[in-house]
Design a protein around this motif. Structure first.
Motif, PDB file in Angstrom:
ATOM      1  N   GLU A   1      12.806   8.251   6.453  1.00 49.42           N
ATOM      2  CA  GLU A   1      11.913   7.873   5.280  1.00 49.42           C
ATOM      3  C   GLU A   1      11.761   8.830   4.349  1.00 49.42           C
ATOM      4  OE1 GLU A   1       8.124   4.870   4.416  1.00 49.42           O
ATOM      5  OE2 GLU A   1       8.449   5.611   6.617  1.00 49.42           O
ATOM      6  N   LEU A   2      11.715   8.669   3.115  1.00 49.99           N
ATOM      7  CA  LEU A   2      11.251   9.195   2.089  1.00 49.99           C
ATOM      8  C   LEU A   2       9.741   9.407   1.737  1.00 49.99           C
ATOM      9  CD1 LEU A   2      12.240  11.354  -0.201  1.00 49.99           C
ATOM     10  CD2 LEU A   2      12.572   9.356  -1.568  1.00 49.99           C
ATOM     11  N   TYR A   3       9.150  10.463   1.965  1.00 46.19           N
ATOM     12  CA  TYR A   3       7.925  10.650   1.432  1.00 46.19           C
ATOM     13  C   TYR A   3       7.856  11.618   0.277  1.00 46.19           C
ATOM     14  CZ  TYR A   3       6.279   8.800   5.837  1.00 46.19           C
ATOM     15  OH  TYR A   3       5.929   7.922   7.086  1.00 46.19           O
ATOM     16  N   ILE A   4       6.884  11.259  -0.799  1.00 47.15           N
ATOM     17  CA  ILE A   4       6.883  12.079  -1.852  1.00 47.15           C
ATOM     18  C   ILE A   4       5.624  12.643  -2.164  1.00 47.15           C
ATOM     19  CG2 ILE A   4       7.236  11.901  -4.379  1.00 47.15           C
ATOM     20  CD1 ILE A   4       8.872   9.535  -4.188  1.00 47.15           C
ATOM     21  N   ALA A   5       5.176  14.067  -2.471  1.00 48.37           N
ATOM     22  CA  ALA A   5       4.298  14.697  -2.653  1.00 48.37           C
ATOM     23  C   ALA A   5       4.228  15.216  -4.020  1.00 48.37           C
ATOM     24  CB  ALA A   5       3.809  15.661  -1.631  1.00 48.37           C
ATOM     25  N   GLY A   6       3.054  15.748  -4.844  1.00 48.04           N
ATOM     26  CA  GLY A   6       3.096  16.498  -5.894  1.00 48.04           C
ATOM     27  C   GLY A   6       2.153  15.913  -6.871  1.00 48.04           C
ATOM     28  N   GLU A   7       2.206  16.531  -8.191  1.00 44.06           N
ATOM     29  CA  GLU A   7       1.336  16.179  -9.090  1.00 44.06           C
ATOM     30  C   GLU A   7       1.534  14.478  -9.654  1.00 44.06           C
ATOM     31  OE1 GLU A   7      -1.053  18.184  -9.892  1.00 44.06           O
ATOM     32  OE2 GLU A   7      -0.321  19.642  -8.474  1.00 44.06           O
ATOM     33  N   GLY A   8       2.499  14.009  -9.354  1.00 43.23           N
ATOM     34  CA  GLY A   8       2.752  12.546  -9.756  1.00 43.23           C
ATOM     35  C   GLY A   8       2.097  11.710  -9.086  1.00 43.23           C
ATOM     36  N   LEU A   9       1.653  11.670  -8.257  1.00 47.07           N
ATOM     37  CA  LEU A   9       0.761  10.797  -7.124  1.00 47.07           C
ATOM     38  C   LEU A   9      -0.265   9.720  -7.873  1.00 47.07           C
ATOM     39  CD1 LEU A   9       2.884  12.018  -4.907  1.00 47.07           C
ATOM     40  CD2 LEU A   9       0.992  11.438  -3.435  1.00 47.07           C
ATOM     41  N   ALA A  10      -0.314   8.586  -7.600  1.00 42.72           N
ATOM     42  CA  ALA A  10      -1.208   7.691  -8.062  1.00 42.72           C
ATOM     43  C   ALA A  10      -2.407   7.996  -7.180  1.00 42.72           C
ATOM     44  CB  ALA A  10      -1.011   6.571  -8.128  1.00 42.72           C
ATOM     45  N   ARG A  11      -3.516   7.788  -7.570  1.00 44.90           N
ATOM     46  CA  ARG A  11      -4.989   7.713  -6.802  1.00 44.90           C
ATOM     47  C   ARG A  11      -4.973   6.794  -5.829  1.00 44.90           C
ATOM     48  NH1 ARG A  11      -9.610   8.884 -11.105  1.00 44.90           N
ATOM     49  NH2 ARG A  11      -8.435   7.261 -12.095  1.00 44.90           N
ATOM     50  N   GLU A  12      -4.773   5.681  -6.169  1.00 46.68           N
ATOM     51  CA  GLU A  12      -4.892   4.450  -5.258  1.00 46.68           C
ATOM     52  C   GLU A  12      -4.370   3.030  -5.757  1.00 46.68           C
ATOM     53  OE1 GLU A  12      -9.306   3.244  -7.043  1.00 46.68           O
ATOM     54  OE2 GLU A  12      -9.058   3.798  -4.898  1.00 46.68           O
ATOM     55  N   TYR A  13      -4.418   1.987  -5.021  1.00 53.87           N
ATOM     56  CA  TYR A  13      -4.035   0.484  -5.318  1.00 53.87           C
ATOM     57  C   TYR A  13      -5.395   0.268  -5.801  1.00 53.87           C
ATOM     58  CZ  TYR A  13       0.632   0.765  -3.678  1.00 53.87           C
ATOM     59  OH  TYR A  13       2.170   1.361  -3.228  1.00 53.87           O
ATOM     60  N   LEU A  14      -5.682  -0.432  -7.130  1.00 50.29           N
ATOM     61  CA  LEU A  14      -6.866  -0.744  -7.454  1.00 50.29           C
ATOM     62  C   LEU A  14      -7.458  -2.032  -6.623  1.00 50.29           C
ATOM     63  CD1 LEU A  14      -9.223  -0.483  -9.462  1.00 50.29           C
ATOM     64  CD2 LEU A  14      -7.923  -2.485 -11.013  1.00 50.29           C
ATOM     65  N   ASN A  15      -8.613  -1.850  -6.051  1.00 44.79           N
ATOM     66  CA  ASN A  15      -9.351  -2.872  -5.077  1.00 44.79           C
ATOM     67  C   ASN A  15      -8.302  -3.155  -3.942  1.00 44.79           C
ATOM     68  OD1 ASN A  15     -11.398  -2.846  -6.966  1.00 44.79           O
ATOM     69  ND2 ASN A  15     -10.539  -4.198  -8.373  1.00 44.79           N
ATOM     70  N   ARG A  16      -7.655  -2.395  -3.766  1.00 48.30           N
ATOM     71  CA  ARG A  16      -6.788  -2.883  -2.377  1.00 48.30           C
ATOM     72  C   ARG A  16      -6.675  -1.578  -1.257  1.00 48.30           C
ATOM     73  NH1 ARG A  16      -1.038  -4.983  -4.036  1.00 48.30           N
ATOM     74  NH2 ARG A  16      -1.003  -5.728  -1.825  1.00 48.30           N
ATOM     75  N   PRO A  17      -7.855  -1.327  -0.615  1.00 51.78           N
ATOM     76  CA  PRO A  17      -8.029  -0.049  -0.053  1.00 51.78           C
ATOM     77  C   PRO A  17      -6.992  -0.019   1.355  1.00 51.78           C
ATOM     78  CG  PRO A  17     -10.019  -1.662   0.267  1.00 51.78           C
ATOM     79  CD  PRO A  17      -9.176  -1.979  -1.016  1.00 51.78           C
ATOM     80  N   GLU A  18      -7.000  -1.180   1.919  1.00 53.26           N
ATOM     81  CA  GLU A  18      -6.002  -1.286   2.985  1.00 53.26           C
ATOM     82  C   GLU A  18      -4.730  -0.743   2.615  1.00 53.26           C
ATOM     83  OE1 GLU A  18      -5.651  -5.005   0.925  1.00 53.26           O
ATOM     84  OE2 GLU A  18      -7.332  -3.806   1.486  1.00 53.26           O
ATOM     85  N   VAL A  19      -4.022  -1.241   1.476  1.00 58.84           N
ATOM     86  CA  VAL A  19      -2.869  -0.941   1.177  1.00 58.84           C
ATOM     87  C   VAL A  19      -2.789   0.585   0.804  1.00 58.84           C
ATOM     88  CG1 VAL A  19      -0.882  -1.435  -0.468  1.00 58.84           C
ATOM     89  CG2 VAL A  19      -2.477  -3.372   0.378  1.00 58.84           C
ATOM     90  N   THR A  20      -3.649   1.113  -0.030  1.00 58.15           N
ATOM     91  CA  THR A  20      -3.900   2.413  -0.095  1.00 58.15           C
ATOM     92  C   THR A  20      -3.978   3.400   0.976  1.00 58.15           C
ATOM     93  OG1 THR A  20      -5.154   2.141  -2.069  1.00 58.15           O
ATOM     94  CG2 THR A  20      -5.186   4.305  -1.291  1.00 58.15           C
ATOM     95  N   GLN A  21      -4.517   2.944   2.063  1.00 60.03           N
ATOM     96  CA  GLN A  21      -4.346   3.822   3.287  1.00 60.03           C
ATOM     97  C   GLN A  21      -3.231   3.488   4.064  1.00 60.03           C
ATOM     98  OE1 GLN A  21      -7.727   2.374   6.148  1.00 60.03           O
ATOM     99  NE2 GLN A  21      -7.367   4.033   7.490  1.00 60.03           N
ATOM    100  N   GLU A  22      -2.551   2.479   3.900  1.00 59.48           N
ATOM    101  CA  GLU A  22      -1.170   2.502   4.709  1.00 59.48           C
ATOM    102  C   GLU A  22      -0.143   3.277   3.924  1.00 59.48           C
ATOM    103  OE1 GLU A  22       2.297  -0.926   5.539  1.00 59.48           O
ATOM    104  OE2 GLU A  22       0.448  -1.520   4.618  1.00 59.48           O
TER     105      GLU A  22
END
Length: 364
Positions: free
Chosen positions: A87-108
């Protein structure tokens, strides 16, 4: 317009996997450079790029763009070797901070992982399956949610499609899993041959068998002039012709009636349009449960009460027909003293011991 495209110095495409035939058409039109761009919205869009040259044999998604790091990880989030799918994982300056008002999806989807002690890194897990080429570029293999399981083995259909497209006589390929009324799953490959030559089923199966594990070799291949498309030009998987076990036909090249009978029985059991005289049962999709079905049909339809051991010792249509032809034909009769459950246990035990003794090299 086409005239406008011819004047472009650089043309970048993205958003969906770039089909090989579309890349070829664009390369013929555009005078400048063509780039395939990859990246999900969660990484502020583009994360990798690859220049596509004329007459490419495969479309890669390339290397990471500036300030971006790409990792190919296994289910335990360990780096996989070059050439292995992960599976491809991405890191770096382009990552968003979170999904707005969706903490469970952000954590996943946004995870923290340390590849070395004391150096945790924030990663976005894409759900895309890729592998590194020897040149260090990434090849898109499909989605994790396209993985299927056949007889306990997880299979990524995109991996099979990529190897099929590497064959010089194949222009495009799609692999699907079909399930019949008996809940038996099998792989079916749909192939658009190149304009120069149409390969045979056995040639493509041998090609796949030389590069992939046996379980990944489709038991049936269907040749089509073009793939069906949706109104917006994408592949319409639902419109692909479905193979029916009941309408299978035996290899018309069989020279003897007994070979015809055996080939027809194998064809029906395996759900393939034809079976070559030198093809081995377990190399073209056969397994223990189907062997029981073949055993029953040989007795009921062909009038041969065949010991299970014979089906392993004579694994091709031609060798089995020759062996049975040396014996007097027995009248069809009921199996006595063995219930189906006991027969299945006996078959499994014999299959395990015989695979060590009987050569498994595929006939050409």
């Amino acid at each position: 317009s086409v005239k406008t495209l011819t004047q472009l110095r650089r043309f970048m495409v993205g958003g969906e996997p770039l089909p090989l035939d579309l890349a070829h058409r664009l390369s013929e039109i555009i005078a400048g450079e063509l780039f395939n761009l990859y990246g999900p919205t969660e990484t502020t869009v583009w994360s990798a790029a690859q220049r596509i040259r004329r007459q490419e044999r495969q479309i890669l998604i390339g290397r990471p763009v500036a300030n971006t790091r790409l990792y190919v990880l296994d289910p335990e989030r360990e780096l996989v070797p070059i050439g292995s799918v992960g599976e491809l994982y991405i890191a770096g300056e382009g990552l968003a901070r979170e999904y707005l008002n969706r903490p469970e999806v952000t954590q996943e989807r946004f995870v923290t992982h340390a590849f070395s002690p004391g150096r945790p890194e924030r990663l976005y897990r894409t759900g895309d399956l890729v592998r590194h080429t020897r040149e260090g570029r990434l090849e898109f293999m499909g989605r994790i949610d396209q993985q299927i399981k056949i007889r306990g083995v997880r299979i990524e259909l995109g991996e099979i499609e990529v190897v099929l497209r590497e064959h010089p006589d194949v222009r495009d390929a799609v692999v699907v899993v079909q399930e019949d009324e008996a809940d038996d799953k099998r792989l079916v490959a749909y192939v658009v041959p190149s304009s120069t030559q149409t390969p045979s089923v056995s040639q493509l199966q041998q090609w796949l068998g030389s590069k992939l594990p046996k379980i990944l070799v489709p038991s049936a291949l269907v040749f089509l002039p073009e793939f069906p498309k949706t109104p917006n030009g994408k592949l319409d998987r639902r419109a692909l012709p479905r193979l029916d076990r009941k309408t299978s036909h035996a290899d018309q090249g069989a020279a003897k009636d007994l070979e015809h009978q055996i080939a027809a029985i194998w064809s029906d059991a395996l759900g393939v349009p034809s079976v070559g005289l030198e093809e081995r049962f377990f190399d073209i999709g056969g397994h223990s449960l189907l062997m029981i079905e073949v055993h029953d049909q040989l007795r009921d339809k062909a009038g041969h009460d065949v010991p299970l051991l014979d089906l392993f010792q004579y694994p091709t249509v031609r060798s089995l027909a020759h062996h049975l032809g040396q014996r007097p034909s027995a009248a069809p009769r009921e199996t006595t003293g063995l219930k189906r459950g006991k027969l299945r246990q006996q078959l499994a035990a014999r299959q395990g011991s015989l695979r060590k003794a009987v050569p498994t090299k595929r006939s050409s």
